[in-house]
Design a protein around this motif. Sequence first.
Motif, PDB file in Angstrom:
ATOM      1  N   ARG A  24     -43.075  67.117 -53.038  1.00  0.00           N
ATOM      2  CA  ARG A  24     -41.667  67.023 -53.461  1.00  0.00           C
ATOM      3  C   ARG A  24     -41.581  67.184 -54.989  1.00  0.00           C
ATOM      4  O   ARG A  24     -40.683  67.856 -55.500  1.00  0.00           O
ATOM      5  CB  ARG A  24     -41.118  65.661 -53.007  1.00  0.00           C
ATOM      6  N   GLN A  25     -42.541  66.575 -55.686  1.00  0.00           N
ATOM      7  CA  GLN A  25     -42.572  66.704 -57.147  1.00  0.00           C
ATOM      8  C   GLN A  25     -42.832  68.160 -57.539  1.00  0.00           C
ATOM      9  O   GLN A  25     -42.270  68.667 -58.517  1.00  0.00           O
ATOM     10  CB  GLN A  25     -43.644  65.773 -57.740  1.00  0.00           C
ATOM     11  N   GLY A  26     -43.664  68.838 -56.748  1.00  0.00           N
ATOM     12  CA  GLY A  26     -43.929  70.255 -56.990  1.00  0.00           C
ATOM     13  C   GLY A  26     -42.669  71.100 -56.827  1.00  0.00           C
ATOM     14  O   GLY A  26     -42.415  72.019 -57.618  1.00  0.00           O
ATOM     15  N   VAL A  27     -41.887  70.787 -55.821  1.00  0.00           N
ATOM     16  CA  VAL A  27     -40.627  71.525 -55.596  1.00  0.00           C
ATOM     17  C   VAL A  27     -39.680  71.325 -56.775  1.00  0.00           C
ATOM     18  O   VAL A  27     -39.044  72.282 -57.258  1.00  0.00           O
ATOM     19  CB  VAL A  27     -39.975  71.069 -54.271  1.00  0.00           C
ATOM     20  N   VAL A  28     -39.593  70.094 -57.270  1.00  0.00           N
ATOM     21  CA  VAL A  28     -38.724  69.799 -58.422  1.00  0.00           C
ATOM     22  C   VAL A  28     -39.156  70.643 -59.627  1.00  0.00           C
ATOM     23  O   VAL A  28     -38.322  71.253 -60.313  1.00  0.00           O
ATOM     24  CB  VAL A  28     -38.768  68.291 -58.753  1.00  0.00           C
ATOM     25  N   ALA A  29     -40.464  70.686 -59.862  1.00  0.00           N
ATOM     26  CA  ALA A  29     -40.988  71.442 -61.009  1.00  0.00           C
ATOM     27  C   ALA A  29     -40.754  72.944 -60.827  1.00  0.00           C
ATOM     28  O   ALA A  29     -40.392  73.648 -61.770  1.00  0.00           O
ATOM     29  CB  ALA A  29     -42.475  71.147 -61.197  1.00  0.00           C
ATOM     30  N   ALA A  30     -40.963  73.437 -59.616  1.00  0.00           N
ATOM     31  CA  ALA A  30     -40.767  74.867 -59.345  1.00  0.00           C
ATOM     32  C   ALA A  30     -39.302  75.251 -59.570  1.00  0.00           C
ATOM     33  O   ALA A  30     -39.009  76.275 -60.209  1.00  0.00           O
ATOM     34  CB  ALA A  30     -41.186  75.188 -57.907  1.00  0.00           C
ATOM     35  N   ARG A  31     -38.391  74.433 -59.062  1.00  0.00           N
ATOM     36  CA  ARG A  31     -36.956  74.737 -59.247  1.00  0.00           C
ATOM     37  C   ARG A  31     -36.573  74.686 -60.722  1.00  0.00           C
ATOM     38  O   ARG A  31     -35.763  75.493 -61.191  1.00  0.00           O
ATOM     39  CB  ARG A  31     -36.111  73.751 -58.439  1.00  0.00           C
ATOM     40  N   ALA A  32     -37.154  73.734 -61.459  1.00  0.00           N
ATOM     41  CA  ALA A  32     -36.866  73.638 -62.897  1.00  0.00           C
ATOM     42  C   ALA A  32     -37.363  74.887 -63.626  1.00  0.00           C
ATOM     43  O   ALA A  32     -36.705  75.390 -64.540  1.00  0.00           O
ATOM     44  CB  ALA A  32     -37.513  72.385 -63.485  1.00  0.00           C
ATOM     45  N   ALA A  33     -38.521  75.391 -63.220  1.00  0.00           N
ATOM     46  CA  ALA A  33     -39.065  76.597 -63.856  1.00  0.00           C
ATOM     47  C   ALA A  33     -38.194  77.818 -63.550  1.00  0.00           C
ATOM     48  O   ALA A  33     -37.924  78.648 -64.435  1.00  0.00           O
ATOM     49  CB  ALA A  33     -40.493  76.842 -63.373  1.00  0.00           C
ATOM     50  N   LEU A  34     -37.732  77.932 -62.293  1.00  0.00           N
ATOM     51  CA  LEU A  34     -36.856  79.051 -61.909  1.00  0.00           C
ATOM     52  C   LEU A  34     -35.550  78.995 -62.701  1.00  0.00           C
ATOM     53  O   LEU A  34     -35.066  80.011 -63.216  1.00  0.00           O
ATOM     54  CB  LEU A  34     -36.579  79.002 -60.404  1.00  0.00           C
ATOM     55  N   ALA A  35     -34.981  77.794 -62.826  1.00  0.00           N
ATOM     56  CA  ALA A  35     -33.722  77.637 -63.566  1.00  0.00           C
ATOM     57  C   ALA A  35     -33.932  77.986 -65.035  1.00  0.00           C
ATOM     58  O   ALA A  35     -33.090  78.653 -65.655  1.00  0.00           O
ATOM     59  CB  ALA A  35     -33.209  76.203 -63.418  1.00  0.00           C
ATOM     60  N   ASP A  36     -35.076  77.554 -65.596  1.00  0.00           N
ATOM     61  CA  ASP A  36     -35.377  77.834 -67.000  1.00  0.00           C
ATOM     62  C   ASP A  36     -35.496  79.342 -67.220  1.00  0.00           C
ATOM     63  O   ASP A  36     -35.066  79.869 -68.251  1.00  0.00           O
ATOM     64  CB  ASP A  36     -36.672  77.125 -67.392  1.00  0.00           C
ATOM     65  N   GLY A  38     -34.014  81.590 -65.344  1.00  0.00           N
ATOM     66  CA  GLY A  38     -32.775  82.259 -64.937  1.00  0.00           C
ATOM     67  C   GLY A  38     -32.992  83.243 -63.804  1.00  0.00           C
ATOM     68  O   GLY A  38     -32.313  84.270 -63.713  1.00  0.00           O
ATOM     69  N   VAL A  39     -33.961  82.948 -62.933  1.00  0.00           N
ATOM     70  CA  VAL A  39     -34.197  83.804 -61.766  1.00  0.00           C
ATOM     71  C   VAL A  39     -34.113  82.941 -60.506  1.00  0.00           C
ATOM     72  O   VAL A  39     -34.163  81.704 -60.573  1.00  0.00           O
ATOM     73  CB  VAL A  39     -35.571  84.518 -61.826  1.00  0.00           C
ATOM     74  N   ALA A  40     -33.980  83.601 -59.367  1.00  0.00           N
ATOM     75  CA  ALA A  40     -33.891  82.896 -58.091  1.00  0.00           C
ATOM     76  C   ALA A  40     -35.241  82.912 -57.391  1.00  0.00           C
ATOM     77  O   ALA A  40     -36.074  83.791 -57.641  1.00  0.00           O
ATOM     78  CB  ALA A  40     -32.833  83.560 -57.204  1.00  0.00           C
ATOM     79  N   TRP A  41     -35.459  81.956 -56.519  1.00  0.00           N
ATOM     80  CA  TRP A  41     -36.695  81.915 -55.715  1.00  0.00           C
ATOM     81  C   TRP A  41     -36.876  83.226 -54.961  1.00  0.00           C
ATOM     82  O   TRP A  41     -37.988  83.738 -54.829  1.00  0.00           O
ATOM     83  CB  TRP A  41     -36.638  80.724 -54.767  1.00  0.00           C
ATOM     84  N   SER A  42     -35.773  83.806 -54.518  1.00  0.00           N
ATOM     85  CA  SER A  42     -35.857  85.061 -53.752  1.00  0.00           C
ATOM     86  C   SER A  42     -36.318  86.237 -54.618  1.00  0.00           C
ATOM     87  O   SER A  42     -36.717  87.279 -54.092  1.00  0.00           O
ATOM     88  CB  SER A  42     -34.516  85.371 -53.098  1.00  0.00           C
ATOM     89  N   ASP A  43     -36.282  86.076 -55.953  1.00  0.00           N
ATOM     90  CA  ASP A  43     -36.775  87.130 -56.849  1.00  0.00           C
ATOM     91  C   ASP A  43     -38.296  87.099 -57.000  1.00  0.00           C
ATOM     92  O   ASP A  43     -38.902  88.069 -57.468  1.00  0.00           O
ATOM     93  CB  ASP A  43     -36.166  86.970 -58.256  1.00  0.00           C
TER      94      ASP A  43
END
Lengths: 381, 136
Positions: A24-36, A38-43
């Motif tokens: 769960r902590q990994g997901v939080v970090a991954a989403r934070a990196a994607l937001a930083d 400015g790209v989507a997971w689907s990219d």
Amino acid sequence: MSDVAIIGAGIHPFGRHDGVPGLRQGVVAARAALADAGVAWSDIEIAFGGSAAAGNADTMVTELGLTGVPFLNVANGCATGGSALFSAAAAIRAGMADLALVVGFDKHPRGAFDPKPADWGLPDWYGEVGLMLTTQFFALKLRRYMETYGISTRTLGLVAEKAFANGALAPHAWRRTPLDLETILSAPMVNDPLTRYMFCQPAEGAVGLVLASARKVRELGVACPVWLRATAVRTRPQGSFEVFSPSLDLERGVSPTVLASRAAFEEAGLGPEDVSVAQLQDTESGAEIMHMAENGFCADGAQEAWIAEGRTRIGGKLPINTDGGCLACGEPIGASGLRQVYENVQQLKGTAGARQVEGARVAYSHVYGAPGLSAVTILSL
Amino acid sequence: MSDLAPIAPGLFDPGPPPALIGGRDKASGRIVFPCPPDPDRFEPVRLPSEGRIWSWTVQRFPPKSPPYAGPVDPFEPFAIGYVELAGAAIVESRLEGFAFDELAVGLPCRLVLVPFAGRLSFAFAPLTERLEEHGS
């Protein structure tokens, strides 16, 4: 070789988080990196991730999204994060992808790290007589080094004091209360000469990074790409001094850190004098001292003067472990090396707040772990 | 003491004087301890019984048990170190009979066999006479 940049970095705070799984902590970090970034997971076209003790990174697709992306799990002990980064950069350079995600996470309970002799190719008696402890190795390597090169106990204390002072300035750090030198030096001894405040502890946390090819950096119009100038991973050479060694060669050799550092500087076309800020493996305070020399930043023994003069503090000539390192952040094995890279990205982008190193242009990170491997990463603006 | 079974076979020769048994790499001459179970590559070799402390520390907290087989309740801290055996190798061992505040790199020491958890194990103890000087 084609250029690779880090365009996003995210972190889940380090420390202890009861009830929050490592994944769960990994997901939080991954989403934070994607937001930083400015790209989507689907990219994301390819992903690499790992943990030592908190599950399979690729199961994160359940939460991040079932895009069919190739997601490779990496397991390489203390260099798990560094190896994931190494692999993602190689995939981009090979032309397999233009956008990659790297994630490292872990969750270790108090008193974790419970090695069994057989897992390390050692006979049972080695553990039975009381030699199967990593803390002993750090103390034994350090004692020999202190005697050979004139490093004082006070200097060990100063490294820990700096770590907690820097940790107090880092929102993602675990230990955020400064400790005075006397408290550190007079704390109970764990393995002489190291007291309890001179050792890092097992912890939890996660880091995500988004990597992009130079083409993708241009396409996205990234304002402040951080370029990956070198990533080197090396295993131990003959004569190195590693954990769990019933005997050592009389003829002493160099450490895997020396090999990884030389390779990284050569790949980057840079030297130690070019580095503005460094994150060095500080499993205990003596490790930071020895790694200053092993990574080529000073001569053996020069650390005593460097540290007395405050050269490794923020504001000094070469600030080291600006977020408090492992001593203040703890060591979630799969995330620890990537935390160093996260911190260096903040320093280069000028977003490190109260711990900002002014004018940082080249940032160096170094992770070391059992059974004798080292990963070095060099970033620049 | 000699009635006790060794903590592992092939680890030491009871002597006198006792000696650790290392393994010499037949190709390179490199000596390691303990002797690896690979007779094609390594031949057993008696290691010197005397040496000097190369590094040391004190184990201040009880190791996890298992694998630790020594007493943990109550636990008494113990010294460990690496001992340089000239011409052979630097071996890791428990150190017995040293006051913790006297431990230092370079101290001469000798191999002793000691009872440990109901079996016979090895350690290095202080050597009071100077190395390689016998009698007067």
